[in-house]
Design a protein around this motif. Structure first.
Motif, short mmCIF file in Angstrom:
data_model
loop_
_atom_site.label_atom_id
_atom_site.label_comp_id
_atom_site.label_asym_id
_atom_site.label_seq_id
_atom_site.Cartn_x
_atom_site.Cartn_y
_atom_site.Cartn_z
N ASN A 64 0.70 -0.99 0.11
CA ASN A 64 -0.44 -0.06 -0.20
C ASN A 64 0.86 1.19 0.44
N LEU A 65 0.29 2.03 -1.10
CA LEU A 65 1.05 3.28 -1.13
C LEU A 65 1.31 4.17 -0.09
N TYR A 66 -0.23 3.81 1.01
CA TYR A 66 -0.22 5.30 1.98
C TYR A 66 0.01 4.91 3.01
N VAL A 67 0.54 5.53 3.51
CA VAL A 67 0.86 5.09 5.32
C VAL A 67 -0.09 6.28 5.75
N PRO A 68 0.13 6.39 6.98
CA PRO A 68 -1.09 7.36 7.48
C PRO A 68 0.19 7.98 9.07
N ALA A 69 -0.13 9.22 9.38
CA ALA A 69 0.07 9.91 9.62
C ALA A 69 0.32 10.26 11.26
N PRO A 70 1.72 10.26 11.20
CA PRO A 70 1.11 9.88 12.59
C PRO A 70 -0.14 10.69 13.87
#
Length: 114
Positions: A64-70
């Motif tokens: 998945n290219l989406y990385v959730p922001a902290p």
């Protein structure tokens, strides 16, 4: 005394005609409140590790290219429904991210959605 024509450009009648022609064109009343749009959940990854004692999970993002922001709020779910609410932490090392368990009981294999 001569009365102005309704359609004569200098007589001001054109404005009156435009108002009369435009009045009542709306066929439906405006909505009183916009309906809340529900977002379809987007799968972020899958829970790979659950640490019950320290109340965090490792989420496998796979490709998945989406990385959730902290600090982003996430949810975990399985076939029976939602299992937990999670909050993405700053610890990230692709393809894994850590997320704190805010509420619920996530399990290995649960989907993580945003």
């Amino acid at each position: 005394m001569r009365l102005p024509s309704l359609f004569h450009p200098r007589g001001g009648g054109a404005l009156l005609a435009g108002l009369l022609l435009g009045a009542g064109c709306r066929s439906t009343p405006p909505p009183s409140a916009a309906p809340a749009q529900t977002r379809n959940p987007v799968v972020v990854g899958e829970i790979a590790v659950v640490d019950e004692e320290k109340r965090f999970v490792l989420v496998d993002l796979e490709s998945n290219l989406y990385v959730p922001a902290p600090g982003s709020l996430l949810r975990s779910r399985n076939a029976a429904g939602e299992t937990a609410q999670l909050q993405a932490s700053p610890e990230q090392k692709r393809p894994f991210i850590a997320a704190d368990i805010v509420d619920g009981d996530p399990a290995v294999g649960d989907q993580v959605v945003r």
